[in-house]
Design an enzyme around this catalytic site. Structure first.
Site, PDB file in Angstrom:
ATOM      1  CE  LYS A  84      -3.962   1.959   2.566  1.00 54.45           C
ATOM      2  NZ  LYS A  84      -4.805   1.861   3.789  1.00 54.45           N
ATOM      3  CB  SER A 163      -8.165   3.710   2.687  1.00 55.43           C
ATOM      4  OG  SER A 163      -7.314   3.091   3.638  1.00 55.43           O
ATOM      5  CB  SER A 187      -8.577   1.078   5.692  1.00 52.68           C
ATOM      6  OG  SER A 187      -9.237   2.315   5.609  1.00 52.68           O
TER       7      SER A 187
END
Lengths: 495, 103
Positions: A84, A163, A187
């Site tokens: 990420k 997210s 997330s």
């Protein structure tokens, strides 16, 4: 020895890929090449902000060299993973999905990615995410929305959740065998549910936050997104561990999370929190939840109804605490030391111009809310009140865990929705995290396991919550859910 | 509590975020909605409840108060936004540059 086709290599689990490399069926370089090929083919998903193919091949070759001399590091060695883009990576662009970090190449590496690298994992690239991890649909990224590899019967492009949307899409689309995510209020777990994969948020303190771009420091926690529970156990094992550089990193040993996976769940007590039944929740989610209880009962668990009376206040309390911490954390983006910088005649004007241009709408909203609830005259009424409510939420969990081993709930109140939906109503978007936020507020470990499909052919997850630092029980129950669900559906090949 | 345009302007200055004039009104509406929604917390009885200060029920270890890092000015300045001044130059560089602060 015949080399498997690239599509076979990208369809493996981490566990199977590690076995294949150990047996000499294929090399990390071949495995990595296959994934880089898949990344190119699936570029339209917009799952990656920065692919790092050269770095990946270099690390894959290093892994193969280690293996040749008998120095392979364990189950993650040579495994291609995605990272990420919230984790700082040495010399590699790190954006947090924000315009304000334009051009930022950290001269250091986050502890979690350092640990993964030390375990031999091969980074394929940095994945797209909601700006500063603030979002539930991966639609707030400066680098554009991510498409979910799954499509419903109507063929519309769907969000992957957020997210950690790029990470979830990459793993679901067979571009990476696993990916790192971060979870502040859901997330990791919510995108895992939307994308038909496993997402694990460990106990607060299990993984170091050092070198992860901060959103809400009392809630942020890193964890893995994978295609099996066993893979999550292996990957978490490589990510976790005490780190003196993070003062909230827990100084406790990392167990072999995969060791007890098959021990079974006979005799465990599973709590079913009655407050997690929502008005207007799709009947399919309700049915899947009941199915989950039956699966666990069939394997010898006892399911009991429990009460977490402050559940409905977790989300509003979160939307005070998280923006408050965000407004403080994001004060560092000043246009001086790194990233975007706009000119101004005074220091204040430079700050205002840079931050006005550099933050997107959702980040701006949250920083303003955070600034407001921390400002003189409102601090007690909002921020302190929310922190008191947070104590009550944590107490609710503490009480039920005196009696039960884990809690079972749905992961999200819906399946993936179309890109563009819920954009005009921030509160409607926030409700995506209604089932994941309470565990975050209490710092508890939780996991989403893909468990079924809705009528539109889209994946739905079941959510388990365990006691602090009891990821082993969490994973053991998750394994039994995975075994019972037998979830084999895949994006693009839905029945 | 409902926020108006002027409240938003004030908060935006506190946060040092420039908000274009035409965006103030819609933003006031959005923020008021969010604040109105979180205000349901007032229903919760919190008399005598301590605000949470740490989510983990443990005492964190402290590290020794010693210098453990440093001597890397070039790394620290590598992402600085003013490329005119070479970092590490003994006479000029080695600093961040900002607009004039002291008159």
């Amino acid at each position: 020895m015949s080399t498997p086709a690239p599509t076979e290599l990208t369809d493996l689990t981490i566990t199977a890929a590690a076995d294949g490399m150990a047996k000499g069926d294929f090399s990390s370089e071949e495995l990595t090449q296959a994934h880089l090929g898949a990344m190119e083919i699936a570029a339209g998903l917009n799952a990656f902000i920065t692919p790092t193919p050269d770095l990946a091949l270099e690390r894959a070759k290093e892994s193969d060299a280690r293996r040749a001399t008998g120095d392979a590091q364990g189950p993650m060695d040579g495994i291609p993973i995605a990272v990420k883009d919230l984790f700082c990576t040495d010399g590699v662009l790190t954006t947090a999905g924000s315009h304000i970090l334009d051009g930022f190449k950290p001269p250091y590496e986050s502890t979690v990615t350092t640990n993964l690298r030390d375990a031999g994992a091969v980074m394929l690239g940095k994945t797209n995410l909601d700006e500063f991890a603030m979002g539930s649909a991966n639609v707030t990224s400066y680098y554009g929305p991510v498409k979910n590899p799954w499509k419903g019967n109507d063929g519309k492009d769907l969000v992957p959740g957020g997210s950690s949307g790029g990470s979830a899409a990459a793993v679901a689309a067979r571009i990476a065998l696993g990916a790192t995510g971060t979870d502040t209020g859901g997330s990791i777990r919510q995108p895992a549910s939307f994308s038909g994969i496993v997402g694990l948020k460990p106990t607060y303190g299990r993984c170091s936050r050092w070198g992860i771009v901060a959103f809400a420091s009392s809630l942020d926690q890193a964890g893995p997104l994978t295609r099996s529970v066993a893979d999550a156990a292996h990957m978490l094992g490589a990510m976790a561990g005490h780190d003196p550089k993070d003062s909230t990193s827990a100084p406790i040993p990392v167990p072999d999370f995969a060791a007890g996976l098959d021990a079974g769940v006979k005799g465990l007590k599973v709590g079913i929190p009655k407050e997690y039944t929502l008005d207007g929740m799709p009947p399919e989610i309700e049915a899947l939840w009941t199915q989950g209880m039956d699966w666990l009962k069939d394997q010898g668990c006892e399911c009991v109804e429990v009460s977490l009376p402050h559940t409905k206040y977790a989300l509003p309390a979160y939307y005070i605490v998280a923006p408050a911490e965000a407004s403080s954390n994001l004060a560092r983006y000043d246009g001086v030391r790194y990233g975007l910088s706009l000119d101004g005649d005074s220091l204040d004007e430079m700050y205002e111009a840079t931050r006005g241009e550099g933050f997107g709408d959702e980040v701006r909203r949250r920083v303003l809310i955070g600034t407001y609830v921390l400002s003189a005259g409102y601090y007690d009424a909002y921020y302190i009140k929310a922190q008191r409510v947070r104590t009550l939420i944590a107490d609710d969990f503490r009480k039920v865990f005196e009696d039960v081993d884990v809690l079972l709930t749905p992961t999200a109140p819906s399946a993936a929705f179309a890109i563009g939906e819920k954009m005009d109503d921030p509160v409607a978007m926030y409700l995506n995290d209604v089932f994941t936020v309470p565990a975050s507020m209490a710092g508890l470990p939780a996991i989403s396991v893909p468990a079924g499909l809705d009528a539109n052919g889209l994946p739905l997850g079941l959510h388990l919550i365990a006691k602090p630092f009891d990821e082993e029980t969490l994973l053991r129950v998750a394994q039994s859910l995975e075994d019972a669900a037998g979830f084999t559906a895949r994006p693009g090949a839905t029945p | 509590m409902s926020l108006d345009k002027n409240d938003v302007k004030k908060i935006a200055f506190l946060a040092r975020i420039r908000v274009p004039e035409e965006a103030l009104e819609p933003l006031a509406g959005e923020l008021s909605n969010i604040i109105g929604w979180v205000e349901q917390l007032s229903e919760v009885e919190t008399e005598g409840v301590a605000p949470m200060t740490s989510v983990a029920d443990m005492t964190w270890p402290r590290r020794a108060d010693t210098v453990s890092d440093g001597d890397c000015a070039a790394d620290v300045l590598a992402n600085a936004t003013d490329p005119e001044i070479p970092s590490g130059d003994a006479n000029v560089g080695g600093f961040y540059t900002v607009p004039k602060v002291v008159e």
